[in-house]
Design a protein around this motif. Structure first.
Motif, PDB file in Angstrom:
ATOM      1  N   ARG A 151       1.113  -1.176  -0.003  1.00 33.07           N
ATOM      2  CA  ARG A 151       0.421   0.066  -0.073  1.00 33.07           C
ATOM      3  C   ARG A 151       1.164   0.840  -0.017  1.00 33.07           C
ATOM      4  O   ARG A 151       1.645   1.875   1.174  1.00 33.07           O
ATOM      5  CB  ARG A 151      -1.321  -0.148   1.149  1.00 33.07           C
ATOM      6  CG  ARG A 151      -2.254   1.012   1.101  1.00 33.07           C
ATOM      7  CD  ARG A 151      -2.711   1.026   2.250  1.00 33.07           C
ATOM      8  NE  ARG A 151      -4.092   2.279   2.314  1.00 33.07           N
ATOM      9  CZ  ARG A 151      -5.157   1.973   2.784  1.00 33.07           C
ATOM     10  NH1 ARG A 151      -5.254   1.407   3.848  1.00 33.07           N
ATOM     11  NH2 ARG A 151      -6.259   3.348   3.205  1.00 33.07           N
ATOM     12  N   VAL A 200      -2.287  -1.824  -3.386  1.00 29.32           N
ATOM     13  CA  VAL A 200      -2.559  -0.091  -3.140  1.00 29.32           C
ATOM     14  C   VAL A 200      -2.401   1.210  -3.399  1.00 29.32           C
ATOM     15  O   VAL A 200      -1.182   1.565  -2.288  1.00 29.32           O
ATOM     16  CB  VAL A 200      -3.652  -0.962  -1.983  1.00 29.32           C
ATOM     17  CG1 VAL A 200      -4.647   0.204  -1.601  1.00 29.32           C
ATOM     18  CG2 VAL A 200      -3.837  -2.251  -2.217  1.00 29.32           C
ATOM     19  N   ASP A 242     -14.619   1.578  -1.190  1.00 27.84           N
ATOM     20  CA  ASP A 242     -12.537   1.004  -1.855  1.00 27.84           C
ATOM     21  C   ASP A 242     -13.009  -0.420  -0.466  1.00 27.84           C
ATOM     22  O   ASP A 242     -11.445  -1.068  -1.445  1.00 27.84           O
ATOM     23  CB  ASP A 242     -11.901   2.622  -0.794  1.00 27.84           C
ATOM     24  CG  ASP A 242     -11.759   3.204  -2.181  1.00 27.84           C
ATOM     25  OD1 ASP A 242     -12.182   2.942  -3.181  1.00 27.84           O
ATOM     26  OD2 ASP A 242     -11.483   3.895  -1.269  1.00 27.84           O
ATOM     27  N   TYR A 246     -11.553  -3.763  -1.858  1.00 24.83           N
ATOM     28  CA  TYR A 246     -10.553  -4.136  -1.748  1.00 24.83           C
ATOM     29  C   TYR A 246     -10.528  -5.671  -0.713  1.00 24.83           C
ATOM     30  O   TYR A 246      -9.985  -6.296  -1.430  1.00 24.83           O
ATOM     31  CB  TYR A 246      -9.805  -3.392  -0.185  1.00 24.83           C
ATOM     32  CG  TYR A 246      -8.433  -3.996   0.370  1.00 24.83           C
ATOM     33  CD1 TYR A 246      -7.273  -4.455  -0.115  1.00 24.83           C
ATOM     34  CD2 TYR A 246      -8.319  -4.446   1.624  1.00 24.83           C
ATOM     35  CE1 TYR A 246      -5.753  -4.565   0.316  1.00 24.83           C
ATOM     36  CE2 TYR A 246      -7.780  -4.525   2.718  1.00 24.83           C
ATOM     37  CZ  TYR A 246      -6.143  -4.433   1.907  1.00 24.83           C
ATOM     38  OH  TYR A 246      -5.114  -5.353   2.494  1.00 24.83           O
TER      39      TYR A 246
END
Length: 263
Positions: A151, A200, A242, A246
């Protein structure tokens, strides 16, 4: 040496205070000291747990302590049966200092080496956030991992040479970037990585603008899934839409590999 220390402290903000937690402590001895890892399990209590199906090795952001880490991304897949190891960087918790980026690379390599032996051939997914992505990519580039989830991937030297150069009167480019360890070159390590990956990307990230994150993604050699999400660099939680995306992406990439390996 002084400048190298200052550069490292710019990326790592260590703390030593005691933090109570219900996780299990694991200390890895090395020639230079010890690496503290806290591990936990995604489902059953220790007394009832089954043999894990998959292992996760996690590297947090610049202020993160393993004692307070969540089970992400293992907690996004019901019934996964995962063991999660989270690393405290140098000078964090009981990991030996100083808070040095070269030492951080040493921690990453010591952790993946120990987990490879512990997992005995079971899948290992390496995860990182912020500066932890540099450590994660180093661990993956060394081999032995089954996949990686990152991420806000952070190419440290590139950020210093270009993104922060003007606002630091070019000091970051000429005086700071040279002290970033070659082992933590995220783009170089991405070129060595061939396992499945998930990136991400926070759309409003000002610490690591998405264009820099995409340089790491473009360099990555293995199969890649990219998920763009709302928010900035240090957002603790995703917005509901989101989060749903995810969760689905994690489930797809993890369960797909588990079926492939027959675990």
């Amino acid at each position: 040496m002084i400048l190298r220390t200052l550069v490292s402290r710019g990326f790592l903000s260590p703390s030593h205070h005691y933090i109570p937690c219900a996780k299990e402590e694991l200390l890895i001895g090395t020639a230079w000291g010890k690496v503290q890892i806290w591990r936990e399990y995604s489902e059953s209590p220790v007394s009832e747990r089954r043999e894990p199906n998959v292992y996760f090795l996690r590297f947090l952001g610049s202020r993160g302590r393993a004692e307070m880490a969540t089970l992400d991304p293992a907690d996004r897949v019901a019934g996964l049966g995962a063991e999660v190891w989270t690393v405290n960087p140098p000078a964090f918790g009981q990991t030996s200092g100083p808070p040095d980026l070269e030492r951080y690379a040493d921690c990453a390599l010591a952790a993946i080496d120990r987990l490879r032996k512990h997992a005995r051939g079971k899948p290992i997914w390496v995860c990182g956030k912020s500066i932890g992505t540099a450590a994660a990519l180093l661990a993956v580039a060394e081999g032995g991992a089954s996949g990686v989830i990152l991420r806000n991937a952070m190419p440290l030297a590139e950020l210093l040479r270009r993104h922060y150069a003007r606002r630091t009167a070019w000091l970051s480019r000429y005086a700071i970037a040279p002290f970033i360890p070659a082992r933590l070159d995220s783009i170089a390590n991405a070129r060595k990585a061939i396992v499945p990956s998930m990136f991400v990307v926070s759309k409003d990230d000002r610490v690591v603008p998405p264009s820099y994150q995409r340089e790491v993604i473009s360099a990555y050699r293995g199969p890649t899934t990219v998920l763009e999400v709302k928010g900035g660099h240090d957002e603790r939680a995703l917005v509901p839409s989101d989060e749903d995306a995810y969760r689905r992406a994690v489930q797809l990439i993890l369960t797909g590999q588990m079926q492939t390996t027959g675990s």
